[in-house]
Design a protein around this motif. Structure first.
Motif, PDB file in Angstrom:
ATOM      1  N   MET A  24       0.829  -1.185   0.000  1.00 16.14           N
ATOM      2  CA  MET A  24       0.000   0.000   0.000  1.00 16.14           C
ATOM      3  C   MET A  24       0.875   1.251   0.000  1.00 16.14           C
ATOM      4  SD  MET A  24      -2.980   1.370  -0.105  1.00 16.14           S
ATOM      5  CE  MET A  24      -3.648  -0.211  -0.469  1.00 16.14           C
ATOM      6  N   LYS A  25       1.989   1.198   0.703  1.00 14.16           N
ATOM      7  CA  LYS A  25       2.863   2.361   0.783  1.00 14.16           C
ATOM      8  C   LYS A  25       3.387   2.740  -0.604  1.00 14.16           C
ATOM      9  CE  LYS A  25       6.438   4.427   3.545  1.00 14.16           C
ATOM     10  NZ  LYS A  25       5.744   5.679   3.662  1.00 14.16           N
ATOM     11  N   GLU A  38       2.784   6.172  -2.592  1.00 13.92           N
ATOM     12  CA  GLU A  38       3.937   6.954  -3.052  1.00 13.92           C
ATOM     13  C   GLU A  38       3.830   7.285  -4.537  1.00 13.92           C
ATOM     14  OE1 GLU A  38       7.377   4.674  -2.031  1.00 13.92           O
ATOM     15  OE2 GLU A  38       7.285   5.249   0.090  1.00 13.92           O
ATOM     16  N   ARG A  39       3.291   6.363  -5.317  1.00 14.00           N
ATOM     17  CA  ARG A  39       3.120   6.616  -6.753  1.00 14.00           C
ATOM     18  C   ARG A  39       1.923   7.509  -7.035  1.00 14.00           C
ATOM     19  NH1 ARG A  39       2.869   1.408  -9.999  1.00 14.00           N
ATOM     20  NH2 ARG A  39       3.037   2.876 -11.710  1.00 14.00           N
ATOM     21  N   ILE A  94      -8.800  -6.773  -1.932  1.00  6.86           N
ATOM     22  CA  ILE A  94      -8.351  -7.706  -2.966  1.00  6.86           C
ATOM     23  C   ILE A  94      -7.044  -8.375  -2.552  1.00  6.86           C
ATOM     24  CG2 ILE A  94      -7.448  -7.832  -5.326  1.00  6.86           C
ATOM     25  CD1 ILE A  94      -9.533  -5.650  -6.052  1.00  6.86           C
ATOM     26  N   ALA A  95      -6.142  -7.633  -1.925  1.00  5.05           N
ATOM     27  CA  ALA A  95      -4.855  -8.183  -1.503  1.00  5.05           C
ATOM     28  C   ALA A  95      -5.029  -9.251  -0.430  1.00  5.05           C
ATOM     29  CB  ALA A  95      -3.949  -7.070  -0.997  1.00  5.05           C
ATOM     30  N   TRP A  96      -6.104  -9.180   0.335  1.00  2.03           N
ATOM     31  CA  TRP A  96      -6.347 -10.153   1.383  1.00  2.03           C
ATOM     32  C   TRP A  96      -6.923 -11.457   0.847  1.00  2.03           C
ATOM     33  CZ3 TRP A  96      -9.020  -6.483   5.427  1.00  2.03           C
ATOM     34  CH2 TRP A  96      -8.042  -5.688   6.019  1.00  2.03           C
ATOM     35  N   LYS A  97      -7.083 -11.618  -0.420  1.00  2.00           N
ATOM     36  CA  LYS A  97      -7.524 -12.764  -1.207  1.00  2.00           C
ATOM     37  C   LYS A  97      -8.523 -13.736  -0.565  1.00  2.00           C
ATOM     38  CE  LYS A  97      -3.579 -12.772  -4.208  1.00  2.00           C
ATOM     39  NZ  LYS A  97      -2.525 -13.525  -4.825  1.00  2.00           N
ATOM     40  N   ALA A 136      -7.028   8.309   8.763  1.00  2.00           N
ATOM     41  CA  ALA A 136      -5.746   8.701   9.369  1.00  2.00           C
ATOM     42  C   ALA A 136      -4.628   7.750   8.959  1.00  2.00           C
ATOM     43  CB  ALA A 136      -5.879   8.733  10.883  1.00  2.00           C
ATOM     44  N   ARG A 137      -4.965   6.497   8.729  1.00  2.00           N
ATOM     45  CA  ARG A 137      -3.959   5.524   8.285  1.00  2.00           C
ATOM     46  C   ARG A 137      -3.391   5.922   6.929  1.00  2.00           C
ATOM     47  NH1 ARG A 137      -4.371  -0.187   9.583  1.00  2.00           N
ATOM     48  NH2 ARG A 137      -2.463  -1.101   8.801  1.00  2.00           N
ATOM     49  N   PHE A 138      -4.267   6.346   6.028  1.00  2.00           N
ATOM     50  CA  PHE A 138      -3.802   6.789   4.709  1.00  2.00           C
ATOM     51  C   PHE A 138      -2.982   8.064   4.830  1.00  2.00           C
ATOM     52  CE2 PHE A 138      -7.752   4.466   3.312  1.00  2.00           C
ATOM     53  CZ  PHE A 138      -7.066   3.380   2.799  1.00  2.00           C
TER      54      PHE A 138
END
Length: 109
Positions: free
Chosen positions: A1-2, A6-7, A45-48, A93-95
């Motif tokens: 996610m980082k 960043e992108r 989606i990443a948590w599949k 806040a996490r983002f």
């Protein structure tokens, strides 16, 4: 996610600077919400697998029963990324901590 953030951040900065004279607060708030919705979708989606989703939701503070029901609900990633179980566990806040640029706080010169 980082890496994704960043992108994404330079693109958002450039886009906001290009449209810096636009003063529609509601529009920029909605765009901010939409971007975070997409990021939560990528996390889902990443948590599949349902077991991974359940484990991560519990780890992030959701009660086990709600986490289980959310992980096996059969709905798609877009639907789940907009629901309370994702919004309560993956907060804005996490983002912000990860460096996501907010479109809504641009000062108008």
């Amino acid at each position: 996610m980082k890496k994704t953030i960043e992108r994404l951040t330079p693109v958002l900065r450039g886009w906001r600077n290009y449209y810096r004279l636009d003063t529609r607060k509601q529009f920029w708030n909605e765009m901010d919400e939409r971007i975070r919705h997409h990021l939560r979708e990528l996390i889902w989606i990443a948590w599949k697998k349902p077991k991974t989703r359940e484990k991560n939701l519990v780890r992030l503070g959701l009660d086990p029963e709600t986490a289980w029901k959310s992980s096996v609900n059969g709905r798609g990633a877009w639907w789940n990324s907009g629901q309370a179980h994702m919004n309560l566990t993956i907060k804005n806040a996490r983002f912000a901590r990860l460096g996501l640029y907010s479109l809504r706080f641009m000062a108008i010169c």
